[in-house]
Design a protein around this motif. Structure first.
Motif, PDB file in Angstrom:
ATOM      1  N   GLU A 222      -2.081  11.140  -6.854  1.00  0.00           N
ATOM      2  CA  GLU A 222      -2.932  10.481  -7.842  1.00  0.00           C
ATOM      3  C   GLU A 222      -2.828  11.172  -9.193  1.00  0.00           C
ATOM      4  O   GLU A 222      -2.454  12.340  -9.297  1.00  0.00           O
ATOM      5  CB  GLU A 222      -4.380  10.454  -7.377  1.00  0.00           C
ATOM      6  N   GLU A 276       6.697   9.921  -6.396  1.00  0.00           N
ATOM      7  CA  GLU A 276       5.367   9.524  -6.864  1.00  0.00           C
ATOM      8  C   GLU A 276       5.308   9.232  -8.359  1.00  0.00           C
ATOM      9  O   GLU A 276       4.213   9.134  -8.933  1.00  0.00           O
ATOM     10  CB  GLU A 276       4.344  10.599  -6.496  1.00  0.00           C
ATOM     11  N   VAL A 279       2.609   6.631 -10.296  1.00  0.00           N
ATOM     12  CA  VAL A 279       1.233   6.864 -10.728  1.00  0.00           C
ATOM     13  C   VAL A 279       1.193   7.335 -12.176  1.00  0.00           C
ATOM     14  O   VAL A 279       0.289   6.980 -12.944  1.00  0.00           O
ATOM     15  CB  VAL A 279       0.491   7.852  -9.793  1.00  0.00           C
ATOM     16  N   GLU A 313      -1.311   6.525  -5.259  1.00  0.00           N
ATOM     17  CA  GLU A 313      -0.192   6.001  -4.474  1.00  0.00           C
ATOM     18  C   GLU A 313      -0.259   6.528  -3.052  1.00  0.00           C
ATOM     19  O   GLU A 313      -0.588   7.690  -2.811  1.00  0.00           O
ATOM     20  CB  GLU A 313       1.137   6.440  -5.106  1.00  0.00           C
ATOM     21  N   ARG A 315       2.239   6.129   0.722  1.00  0.00           N
ATOM     22  CA  ARG A 315       3.574   5.759   1.191  1.00  0.00           C
ATOM     23  C   ARG A 315       3.460   5.146   2.587  1.00  0.00           C
ATOM     24  O   ARG A 315       2.976   5.798   3.519  1.00  0.00           O
ATOM     25  CB  ARG A 315       4.485   6.985   1.245  1.00  0.00           C
ATOM     26  N   LYS A 362       6.014   1.873  -1.180  1.00  0.00           N
ATOM     27  CA  LYS A 362       4.949   2.622  -1.822  1.00  0.00           C
ATOM     28  C   LYS A 362       3.944   1.611  -2.377  1.00  0.00           C
ATOM     29  O   LYS A 362       4.337   0.616  -2.990  1.00  0.00           O
ATOM     30  CB  LYS A 362       5.501   3.488  -2.951  1.00  0.00           C
ATOM     31  N   ILE A 364       0.709   1.302  -4.884  1.00  0.00           N
ATOM     32  CA  ILE A 364       0.110   2.058  -5.992  1.00  0.00           C
ATOM     33  C   ILE A 364      -0.934   1.198  -6.686  1.00  0.00           C
ATOM     34  O   ILE A 364      -0.646   0.087  -7.148  1.00  0.00           O
ATOM     35  CB  ILE A 364       1.176   2.499  -7.014  1.00  0.00           C
ATOM     36  N   LEU A 377      -6.939   0.094  -3.864  1.00  0.00           N
ATOM     37  CA  LEU A 377      -5.945   0.536  -2.891  1.00  0.00           C
ATOM     38  C   LEU A 377      -6.399   0.199  -1.469  1.00  0.00           C
ATOM     39  O   LEU A 377      -5.607  -0.254  -0.640  1.00  0.00           O
ATOM     40  CB  LEU A 377      -5.706   2.040  -3.042  1.00  0.00           C
TER      41      LEU A 377
END
Length: 535
Positions: A222, A276, A279, A313, A315, A362, A364, A377
């Motif tokens: 994050e 990542e 983000v 995010e 996974r 992923k 996000i 999310l």
């Protein structure tokens, strides 16, 4: 730059293709013989088969054969390989990444630590086990991604941990050099995203909090971090920039730190784009891949960096939601959510095998506040559906609803102290009640994380006999016993490797080995019979 070859596969190749299209850059995919049916192979403007993703010469050959004038390495594989960068530049092609000298300076963690010290950047102590004491961390000097790392809490564990870390590092990076580092029990893992051009400009794009991890690999990321205030953010950003300048860095990169209270320590520079990175893109409004392409074309960075809102995010993997053991199979059904960003590496009908990372996508989410991003999310994960193989989707839904995650009070030991899919507290305890306050003593170390080999303890078919089966598909890299041998409870019997991570499978009790059904080098399916035991 007219035609770009991506020396990678899966989700990151798809991500780079998307960045190229609005720029009018044609794309070239490379595909290994066992990966011909993959999504990235059928999504580029051209596709070239190569013998291996790990051979620099094959990527250069593919670039010449396809008419590509530039190469982007993505992440993983050879993304931090100075040899690949040298080969690409030696062929007269544009390299979308750091110069070879910077890759070498940042790629060896021991050299990088000394460079950081010289630049005034704080680092964790390294040395011999006797000097450091316990717990300590065995780490591969090359590479990253959690491979070649082992926590050692007692001297009795040291030799086995070093041997396993060396094997894993050699398999993943071609270099079995390891070193010892002081291990912090409950830090946060915070990283600073960097961009640097060839004109000496280095920019920090804010931080990502990646504290929630399993097997030293990130689970949730994050930005911004709940643990940072403007002063701490500025200090960590300055340290990251100082290190990047010290090694002459260019392109996108990430400086990783552990944060203990308000003290932070440099771990390494990941000389590539990170899994990542979305983000950071969502909170800055920047396209980091596009900036990499601009930097490789010699353009100067002229960006105003400000953070807006919050992004988180997770996974989605083909892996067991409790043990995190990788799974394989066909994606028979795939419903991905709308209203959030999704970077996928597979489509419905694709096969996920044992040779590559089992990430499906992923997910996000962005919101004006952290709570809003978490709510979005959570809804996105409820809207997600995968059929045909086991995934970590139940775990992700559990994770984003956990009170400690919602409160932003997680450390790298979160999944040790809160086992996946365990019962959640009704709410996060108030900070004064969260520690070991009763006797006014320091908090105990977290218990060791549950061994993934526990999933391999099959129930006994009779009171006198048991079968040890493979908890996942993989390759047998070690057979440690012979028929007739007496073994003790928890003694390793077979070592499996999947996605370059080793998993030792152990005896569930004192027994005699009745039969061994596999040999080193065998590839086995999940559930395959490995060893028979009898009391």
């Amino acid at each position: 730059m007219q035609r770009l070859l991506v020396a990678n596969r899966g989700e990151i190749a798809m991500r780079i293709f998307r960045a190229c299209r609005p720029l009018g850059i044609a794309t070239v995919a490379v595909v290994a013989p066992d990966d011909r049916g993959s999504l990235h192979a059928r999504s580029a403007d051209a596709t070239v088969e190569i013998a291996s993703y790990l051979d620099p010469a094959e990527h250069v050959r593919a670039a010449r054969e396809s008419g590509a004038d530039a190469v982007h390495p993505g992440y993983g594989f050879l993304s931090e390989s100075a040899d690949l960068a040298d080969a690409v530049l030696g062929a007269g092609l544009t390299w979308v990444g750091p110069p070879p000298a910077a890759l070498r300076a940042g790629g060896d963690k021991l050299v990088a630590k000394q460079t950081a010290r010289d630049a005034g950047v704080p680092v964790l102590p390294t040395g011999s086990p006797d000097e450091l004491g316990y717990p300590l961390l065995v780490k591969a000097a090359a590479g990253g991604g959690g491979r070649g790392m082992r926590i050692v809490r007692t001297p009795a564990e040291l030799d086995d941990a070093v041997d396993a870390a060396r094997r894993e590092a050699a398999a993943a990076f071609g270099d079995d050099t390891v070193f010892f580092e002081r291990y912090l029990e409950r830090p946060r893992h915070v990283e600073i995203q960097l961009l640097a051009d060839r004109h000496g400009n280095v920019l920090a794009l804010g931080e990502r909090d990646c504290s929630i991890q399993r097997r030293h690999q990130k689970v949730l990321e994050e930005s911004p971090s709940p643990a940072l205030d403007p002063d701490l953010r500025a200090r960590m950003s300055d340290a990251a920039v100082a290190f990047a300048r010290a090694i002459g860095y260019e392109s996108a990169g990430t400086a990783e730190f552990v944060l203990d209270g308000r003290d932070f320590f440099f771990l390494e520079l990941n000389a590539r784009i990170q899994v990542e990175h979305p983000v950071t893109e969502l909170v800055t409004g920047l396209d980091i891949v596009r900036e990499q392409l601009r930097i490789a074309d010699g353009e100067r960075l002229e960006l105003d960096v400000a953070l807006h809102g919050h992004a988180i995010e997770v996974r989605l993997y083909a892996e067991d939601p409790r043990t995190f053991l990788p799974q394989a199979g066909r994606v028979e059904r795939l419903v991905l959510p709308a209203g959030v960003r999704v970077d996928a590496g597979v489509e419905q009908g694709d096969e996920i095998g044992t040779s590559y990372d089992p990430m499906i996508a992923k997910v996000i989410a962005h919101g004006s506040t952290r709570d809003e991003a978490l709510d979005r999310l959570a809804q996105a994960l409820r809207d997600t559906d995968v059929g045909g193989l086991t995934t970590n989707l139940p775990f992700l839904r559990w994770l984003v609803s956990h009170p400690l995650v919602r409160a932003g009070r997680t450390t790298t030991s979160f999944l040790t102290e809160n086992p996946p899919l365990s019962e959640q507290p009704s709410r996060a305890p108030a900070p004064p009640w969260a520690g070991s306050w009763r006797l006014n003593l320091p908090g105990p170390p977290p218990q060791a994380a549950p061994d993934v080999d526990t999933s391999a303890r099959a129930p006994r078919s009779t009171p006198e006999q048991a079968a040890l089966t493979a908890p996942m598909p993989g390759t047998v890299i070690g057979v440690l016993v012979r028929p007739g041998e007496h073994v003790s409870s928890r003694q390793p019997l077979v070592v499996l490797e999947a996605m370059k991570m080793e998993t030792p499978l152990v005896a569930p009790y004192d027994a005699t080995v009745k039969a061994v059904h596999v040999a080193e080098g065998d590839r086995v399916a999940g559930g395959a019979l490995l060893v028979e035991l009898e009391e």
